[in-house]
Design a protein around this motif. Structure first.
Motif, PDB file in Angstrom:
ATOM      1  N   ASP A  44       0.834  -1.093  -0.077  1.00 22.11           N
ATOM      2  CA  ASP A  44      -0.029   0.102  -0.092  1.00 22.11           C
ATOM      3  C   ASP A  44       0.824   1.355   0.062  1.00 22.11           C
ATOM      4  OD1 ASP A  44      -1.883   1.871   0.307  1.00 22.11           O
ATOM      5  OD2 ASP A  44      -2.750   1.160   2.088  1.00 22.11           O
ATOM      6  N   SER A  46      -0.493   4.077  -1.050  1.00 24.34           N
ATOM      7  CA  SER A  46      -1.414   5.135  -1.184  1.00 24.34           C
ATOM      8  C   SER A  46      -1.077   6.461  -0.197  1.00 24.34           C
ATOM      9  CB  SER A  46      -2.626   4.697  -0.663  1.00 24.34           C
ATOM     10  OG  SER A  46      -2.887   4.547   0.558  1.00 24.34           O
ATOM     11  N   HIS A  47      -1.369   7.574  -0.528  1.00 26.46           N
ATOM     12  CA  HIS A  47      -1.415   8.902  -0.008  1.00 26.46           C
ATOM     13  C   HIS A  47      -0.018   8.987   0.578  1.00 26.46           C
ATOM     14  CE1 HIS A  47      -5.465   9.755   0.135  1.00 26.46           C
ATOM     15  NE2 HIS A  47      -5.955   8.392   0.552  1.00 26.46           N
ATOM     16  N   ASN A  65      -1.332  -0.709  -4.325  1.00 26.37           N
ATOM     17  CA  ASN A  65      -2.329   0.462  -4.129  1.00 26.37           C
ATOM     18  C   ASN A  65      -1.300   1.649  -4.385  1.00 26.37           C
ATOM     19  OD1 ASN A  65      -3.911   2.340  -3.422  1.00 26.37           O
ATOM     20  ND2 ASN A  65      -4.860   1.092  -1.755  1.00 26.37           N
ATOM     21  N   SER A  67      -2.670   4.621  -5.007  1.00 27.90           N
ATOM     22  CA  SER A  67      -3.680   5.416  -5.348  1.00 27.90           C
ATOM     23  C   SER A  67      -3.395   6.926  -4.582  1.00 27.90           C
ATOM     24  CB  SER A  67      -5.027   4.962  -4.866  1.00 27.90           C
ATOM     25  OG  SER A  67      -5.145   4.906  -3.364  1.00 27.90           O
ATOM     26  N   SER A  86      -4.322  -6.983  -8.434  1.00 35.45           N
ATOM     27  CA  SER A  86      -5.055  -5.707  -8.370  1.00 35.45           C
ATOM     28  C   SER A  86      -4.085  -4.471  -8.377  1.00 35.45           C
ATOM     29  CB  SER A  86      -5.889  -6.008  -7.025  1.00 35.45           C
ATOM     30  OG  SER A  86      -6.211  -4.580  -6.465  1.00 35.45           O
ATOM     31  N   ASP A  88      -4.312  -0.198  -7.843  1.00 40.60           N
ATOM     32  CA  ASP A  88      -5.010   0.716  -7.730  1.00 40.60           C
ATOM     33  C   ASP A  88      -4.094   2.083  -7.901  1.00 40.60           C
ATOM     34  OD1 ASP A  88      -6.868   2.721  -6.968  1.00 40.60           O
ATOM     35  OD2 ASP A  88      -7.372   1.694  -4.920  1.00 40.60           O
TER      36      ASP A  88
HETATM   37  C1  LIG Z   1      -5.895   1.879  -1.950  1.00 42.46           C
HETATM   38  O1  LIG Z   1      -5.833   2.876  -0.662  1.00 42.46           O
HETATM   39  C2  LIG Z   1      -6.866   3.674  -0.413  1.00 42.46           C
HETATM   40  C3  LIG Z   1      -6.700   4.746   0.658  1.00 42.46           C
HETATM   41  O2  LIG Z   1      -5.829   4.216   1.539  1.00 42.46           O
HETATM   42  C4  LIG Z   1      -8.237   2.878  -0.073  1.00 42.46           C
HETATM   43  O3  LIG Z   1      -9.075   3.687  -0.066  1.00 42.46           O
HETATM   44  C5  LIG Z   1      -8.326   1.838  -1.141  1.00 42.46           C
HETATM   45  O4  LIG Z   1      -9.610   0.843  -0.972  1.00 42.46           O
HETATM   46  C6  LIG Z   1      -7.273   0.958  -1.319  1.00 42.46           C
HETATM   47  N1  LIG Z   1      -7.428  -0.112  -2.667  1.00 42.46           N
HETATM   48  C7  LIG Z   1      -7.686  -1.205  -2.679  1.00 42.46           C
HETATM   49  C8  LIG Z   1      -7.739  -2.021  -3.719  1.00 42.46           C
HETATM   50  O5  LIG Z   1      -7.529  -1.906  -1.520  1.00 42.46           O
END
Ligand SMILES: *[C@@H]1O[C@H](CO)[C@@H](O)[C@H](O)[C@H]1NC(C)=O
Ligand SMILES: *[C@@H]1O[C@H](CO)[C@@H](O)[C@H](O)[C@H]1NC(C)=O
Ligand SMILES: *[C@@H]1O[C@H](CO)[C@@H](O)[C@H](O)[C@H]1NC(C)=O
Ligand SMILES: *[C@@H]1O[C@H](CO)[C@@H](O)[C@H](O)[C@H]1NC(C)=O
Ligand SMILES: *[C@@H]1O[C@H](CO)[C@@H](O)[C@H](O)[C@H]1NC(C)=O
Length: 753
Positions: A44, A46-47, A65, A67, A86, A88
């Motif tokens: 992960d 993300s952010h 991820n 994202s 997967s 994202d």
């Molecule tokens: C990726 O991270 C975002 C923010 O943390 C989260 O909302 C989203 O569900 C995640 N995506 C997956 C596929 O897990």
């Protein structure tokens, strides 16, 4: 010139070292800046404010991820992830996908590209980009700005043989045009077009599409044949299209396959569901339906669930629901229905639940249904209910008549099946023992917020053996604690194990003194006359008693201790006095002896020289045990002493010698103090004679001298403290060891015998 190559060498070395490090740690960098799962397959990032993908990824990653970052170009390095399931990439700045973006991602199932900057379909390379991802199932392109969805020159056509779910929500798409944009998706099942300014959906053609969501769009009319090109459509959601209505007349919208239709929050004036013969569930709430015609649903023979709430339906016909053979749930709440024809429900032989709340029914009427189990008629302004109102509802279990205007329930309202009766928030003032007489199955009765004042009786429920729940909150109970019935009913309601209501819900409203108190609070002392002191006071009282009791105990113990001390002190004093007395007597005896000695100087022949040490050794040994010493000291000495008080010392001597006590004592003294042997010897000799011989001897001239020497002996003994000590010790022992004393007396008697 010389240094430059050196610097280069150093730089090269660093470069090699770094490269090696990346190679070695593999996922080191990535897990340093992102969150990795334990086995490093789920990452992960993300952010993280990333502008590009950090290096150092391995092929084992299955879920990535990245994202909500700042990535503007599709990361090249993603090709390395041949096991990715997967990906994202939502919330980034992508506006195009390279032709080979997904190359090598053969197992990818889910790709999220929502909230990016895509605008033109063509920048996605939609024809080719998804081809390598042969397992792609879900593609999320929501929150991009596509503005149209068309297929004019096939260049905009998304082609994927595996894709099942395409999400295009909030994409500002206002039209679908050209040849079907779905024609490249031969496996498409779900299309989500929620929240697009779509006016029409006519160009959608797919033989596989099952679910279409066009809610919150701008649809106004749908041509009667528009769904014909979606032969597999099962689920259609069209809610929140404020101008949409289903056209009437012969050009009904038609779908053979449709099972679930949601057309709530639209502008539907007439259900017009004739075109959906396979419909199972129809949601038509929040529309403008004013009336339901005869045979309104006659072609929906498979309908199981209809929600017609929040419409303006003012009237029903008795055959409105004809043909709904399998319907189970009908919601007609929040309408304007004033009457329901008696036979209406009979048209629905499977109906089990009907909601009629928030209508304008003024009476319960005489509905008939053999299947209905749950009837909700709350908030209907119902002011009357006939005692046979429920007789036509032969399976009714749960009847909700709350929030109506009922002022009374007729006697003997009857239902053989009713279990739960909700009469909350009506205006009922009384019931009697015939009210629920004919409801043999009644298990729960709720009358919250009515106008009851007189407390009920246990007998009201004599014919309701299954009653297990009563809700009596918020009534105006007049509490008369003295009335035996109140306690009886209170017990009936709150006593375990058949408790029917919490006691705190039973609150008095009158008389004034008891307003707001629970029945129990109000009547506690009347119902429990023995407990005059309330509980908390009782505890205080108990504690007080305990403290006083403890104090008294302490005092007593102290008193006893003090009296014992006093007694001990007096005993001590007595002993000291006796010792003092004994000393006095001895002193007197000595004085007298001295006087007598002055008068009669002893016969020198009687004066026997003290034995030498060798003589002493050859003298007979003392046979007397310590035991006999004690006996001597305790039993007879006292007698002797007692007599001494009255008799002269001469008498005393005679008696002592007769008793043969003293010699024993002397023997003992002899052994104890060998220096005194001289004075003792005569007496030891005496002890060998019988008592009558002693009497004869007494008359001899030497006897007197012997007697004199006795005095001396005693005197010297006293000087040495031996005899006195024995006597005093004996005296001291006496009160403290009475048992031993008795014992020694017995032994004495034995020895006397
Ligand atoms: C990726 O991270 C975002 C923010 O943390 C989260 O909302 C989203 O569900 C995640 N995506 C997956 C596929 O897990
Ligand atoms: C595709 O994945 C394989 C391993 O499965 C890898 O050896 C190859 O380099 C990858 N291709 C590209 C272009 O990264
Ligand atoms: C894609 O990402 C967005 C934003 O992170 C999220 O709301 C959405 O649910 C994701 N889509 C899927 C199919 O998981
Ligand atoms: C409804 O069903 C009847 C037969 O029960 C049929 O004649 C009629 O055409 C159907 N209506 C529609 C709109 O399909
Ligand atoms: C009904 O109540 C009255 C008193 O209110 C009583 O006399 C009568 O016996 C009761 N009848 C039954 C059937 O319980």
């Amino acid at each position: 010139m010389v240094r430059l190559p050196k610097t280069l060498c150093v730089l090269m070395l660093i470069g090699i070292a770094e490269g090696g490090a990346v190679f070695d740690t593999d996922l080191g960098d990535l897990c340093y800046s992102c969150t990795c799962s334990a086995d490093k397959t789920i990452i992960d990032c993300s952010h993280r404010g990333l502008t590009e993908l950090p290096d150092g990824f391995g092929t084992q990653v299955t879920r990535l991820n990245i994202s909500h970052n700042e990535i503007a170009t599709f990361p090249e390095s993603i090709k390395k992830f041949s096991n990715l399931l997967s990906l994202d990439l939502s919330g980034n700045r992508l506006n195009e996908l390279p032709r080979d973006a997904l190359q090598n991602l053969t197992v990818l199932e889910e790709l999220n590209l929502s909230r990016n900057f895509f605008e033109a379909w063509i920048s996605l390379n939609p024809n080719e980009v998804f081809r390598p991802a042969t397992n792609l199932k879900t593609l999320d392109l929501s929150h991009n700005k596509f503005s149209t969805m068309g297929n004019l020159a096939n260049q905009e056509l998304i082609i994927s043989s595996s894709l099942e779910t395409l999400i295009l929500e909030n994409c500002e798409i206002d039209s679908i045009h050209g040849r079907s944009p779905l024609s490249g998706l031969i496996n498409i099942k779900t299309l989500r077009l929620h929240s697009n300014p779509l006016m029409r959906i006519q160009s959608l053609i797919s033989s596989t599409l099952k679910s279409l969501d066009v809610s919150n769009c701008a649809l106004s009319t749908i041509n009667h044949n528009e769904l014909m090109y979606l032969p597999s459509l099962v689920y259609l959601k069209m809610s929140h299209n404020y101008r949409l209505e289903l056209s009437a007349t012969a050009y009904n919208l038609f779908s053979d396959s449709l099972k679930y239709l949601d057309i709530s929050y639209c502008n539907v004036l007439q259900p017009n569901l004739q075109g959906f013969p396979n419909l199972r569930r129809a949601i038509l709430n929040h529309n403008m339906i004013r009336f339901l015609r005869s045979n309104e649903f006659v072609n929906n023979t498979l309908l199981e669930y209809i929600d017609l709430s929040y419409n303006n339906i003012g009237s029903l016909k008795s055959d409105t629901f004809r043909g709904l053979h399998v319907i189970k749930y009908l919601d007609l709440s929040w309408n304007e229905i004033a009457t329901i024809p008696e036979d209406t429900l009979l048209e629905m032989p499977s109906l089990t639940q009907i909601k009629l709340s928030r209508n304008y029914l003024s009476s319960v009427g005489h509905l008939k249904s053999n299947s209905l189990t749950v009837l909700d008629m709350s908030s209907c302004e119902i002011s009357s209910i006939g005692k046979d109102s429920l007789e036509g509802l032969q399976s009714l279990i749960d009847l909700d008549l709350s929030r109506n205007l009922l002022t009374h329930i007729p006697d003997s309202i009857s239902s053989n099946t009713l279990k739960y009766l909700n009469l909350n928030y009506n205006r009922i003032t009384f019931i009697n023992n015939y009210t629920f007489f004919m409801l043999p199955r009644l298990a729960g009765l709720s009358v919250i917020g009515n106008r009851f004042t007189t407390i009920w009786r246990r007998s009201y429920f004599e014919s309701n053996p299954y009653l297990e729940r009563l809700d009596l909150t918020d009534n105006m109970w007049r509490c008369d604690c003295a009335d035996a019935n109140m306690y009886d009913f209170y017990e009936f309601v709150t006593l375990e194990p058949s408790k029917k209501e919490e006691s705190y819900n039973l609150v008095c409203n009158s008389p004034i003194a008891l307003i707001g108190q629970t029945w129990l609070e109000a009547c506690y002392f009347v119902w429990n006359p023995t407990e005059k002191v309330p509980n908390p006071d009782g505890i205080i009282w108990f504690i007080t008693v305990m403290i006083i009791g403890l104090a008294v105990c302490l005092l007593l113990v102290n008193c006893i201790k003090r009296s014992m001390q006093r007694r001990l002190a007096t005993i001590q004093a007595e002993r000291e006095r006796q010792v003092e007395e004994a000393r006095d007597r001895l002193r007197q005896l000595r004085m007298r002896a001295e006087q007598e000695a002055l008068c009669n100087t002893p016969d020198p022949r009687d004066l026997i020289a003290p034995p030498s040490y060798d003589e002493a050794l050859s003298m007979p040994k003392l046979n007397t045990s310590c035991h006999s010493l004690n006996e001597t000291g305790t039993g007879k000495t006292k007698r002797r002493r007692g007599r001494r008080k009255t008799k002269s010392s001469g008498d005393l001597l005679e008696e002592t010698e007769r008793n043969g006590d003293l010699p024993v004592l002397d023997d003992l003294e002899l052994s104890e103090n060998p220096n005194d042997r001289r004075r003792h010897r005569p007496r030891r000799e005496i002890s060998r004679y019988g008592s009558h011989e002693v009497a004869e001897l007494d008359q001899s001239p030497g006897a007197r001298r012997r007697r004199m020497s006795e005095y001396n002996t005693e005197y010297y003994d006293a000087q040495n403290g031996d005899v006195m000590t024995v006597e005093v010790q004996a005296e001291l022992e006496r009160p403290l060891r009475p048992r031993q004393r008795r014992h020694s007396n017995e032994e004495l008697r034995e020895s006397d015998l």
